[in-house]
Design a protein around this motif. Structure first.
Motif, PDB file in Angstrom:
ATOM      1  N   LEU A  51       0.854  -1.184   0.000  1.00  0.00           N
ATOM      2  CA  LEU A  51       0.000   0.000   0.000  1.00  0.00           C
ATOM      3  C   LEU A  51       0.891   1.235   0.000  1.00  0.00           C
ATOM      4  CD1 LEU A  51      -2.849   1.249   0.264  1.00  0.00           C
ATOM      5  CD2 LEU A  51      -2.564   1.115   2.730  1.00  0.00           C
ATOM      6  N   THR A  52       0.661   2.132  -0.955  1.00  0.00           N
ATOM      7  CA  THR A  52       1.450   3.360  -1.061  1.00  0.00           C
ATOM      8  C   THR A  52       0.587   4.544  -0.652  1.00  0.00           C
ATOM      9  OG1 THR A  52       2.700   2.384  -2.887  1.00  0.00           O
ATOM     10  CG2 THR A  52       2.838   4.765  -2.621  1.00  0.00           C
ATOM     11  N   TYR A  53       1.057   5.293   0.365  1.00  0.00           N
ATOM     12  CA  TYR A  53       0.368   6.511   0.808  1.00  0.00           C
ATOM     13  C   TYR A  53       1.000   7.690   0.075  1.00  0.00           C
ATOM     14  CZ  TYR A  53      -1.484   3.902   4.801  1.00  0.00           C
ATOM     15  OH  TYR A  53      -2.132   2.997   5.600  1.00  0.00           O
ATOM     16  N   THR A  54       0.157   8.508  -0.542  1.00  0.00           N
ATOM     17  CA  THR A  54       0.656   9.699  -1.229  1.00  0.00           C
ATOM     18  C   THR A  54      -0.125  10.924  -0.759  1.00  0.00           C
ATOM     19  OG1 THR A  54      -0.880   9.394  -3.072  1.00  0.00           O
ATOM     20  CG2 THR A  54       1.311   8.403  -3.294  1.00  0.00           C
ATOM     21  N   GLU A  55       0.461  12.084  -0.992  1.00  0.00           N
ATOM     22  CA  GLU A  55      -0.251  13.336  -0.712  1.00  0.00           C
ATOM     23  C   GLU A  55       0.199  14.379  -1.721  1.00  0.00           C
ATOM     24  OE1 GLU A  55       2.620  15.337   2.693  1.00  0.00           O
ATOM     25  OE2 GLU A  55       0.681  14.531   3.290  1.00  0.00           O
ATOM     26  N   THR A  56      -0.666  15.353  -1.959  1.00  0.00           N
ATOM     27  CA  THR A  56      -0.325  16.456  -2.852  1.00  0.00           C
ATOM     28  C   THR A  56       0.071  17.657  -2.009  1.00  0.00           C
ATOM     29  OG1 THR A  56      -2.639  17.123  -2.923  1.00  0.00           O
ATOM     30  CG2 THR A  56      -1.862  15.708  -4.699  1.00  0.00           C
TER      31      THR A  56
END
Length: 200
Positions: A51-56
């Motif tokens: 699972l990859t957590y990303t944010e802008t």
């Protein structure tokens, strides 16, 4: 004729007796302890889970375009999803590894033998040989660790060993809490041998 009537009467009486017997049989046993607990089954199981957590960097509108930044990658051999329960959670029964990336894209790693992520409270419970290794070589070892995702706060009430190669120190203690980048660190109780590097 009398014999046949007698046999029919006996058969009818037997049928009524058996029917009454089955109707009166009822399970009145009160279950307690482990017997009373209903079995719980996950709504989904995933193997070789990543699972990859990303944010802008900023909140995007419906037509905006921007690149996102990876903040964490979670890997586990297996995960069980219990979001079908009233108190939702996800387990990692065979352990997990999480790579965290800071603002400068420097990687820190957390490993544990077992993990639970509580969806509603944003709390992560890591258990068994929990090790945090930061990008600059700091290392924390403890049997259990909690991570409050909402407040980016990490804490434990268990014994721990904290190694800081920058200062050349090794600290043993019990109970501690700190923020995600180790810039604030508070040990509740320290004991044993603490090696401190002397300044020249």
């Amino acid at each position: 004729m009398k014999q046949t009537s007698k046999n029919n009467l006996k058969s009818l009486a037997t049928v009524f007796a058996v029917a009454i017997l089955f109707m009166s049989c009822k399970d009145n046993y009160q279950r307690v302890g482990e017997e009373a607990v209903k079995p719980i089954f996950p709504q989904g199981v995933a193997q070789n889970f990543i699972l990859t957590y990303t944010e802008t960097p900023k909140e995007l509108g419906s037509e905006d375009a921007d690149s996102s930044k990876v903040i964490a990658i979670l890997r586990s051999p297996i995960t069980e999803d219990f979001d079908n329960q009233s108190f939702r959670y996800r387990t990692f029964p065979e352990g997990l590894k999480v790579d965290f990336f800071d603002d400068k894209n420097q990687k820190s790693v957390i490993t544990a033998d077992y993990g639970i992520v509580y969806s509603q409270t944003n709390l992560i419970d890591l258990q068994g040989n929990v090790v945090i290794e930061t990008h600059d070589g700091k290392k924390l070892e403890t049997p259990q660790l909690f991570f409050d995702r909402k407040n980016s706060w990490i804490f434990t009430e268990e014994e721990f060993t904290y190694t800081n190669p920058e200062d050349g120190t090794v600290m043993d203690g019990e109970g501690m809490d700190f923020n995600r980048d180790f810039s604030f660190f508070k040990a509740h109780k320290t004991y044993g041998l603490m090696t401190i590097k002397e300044s020249e």
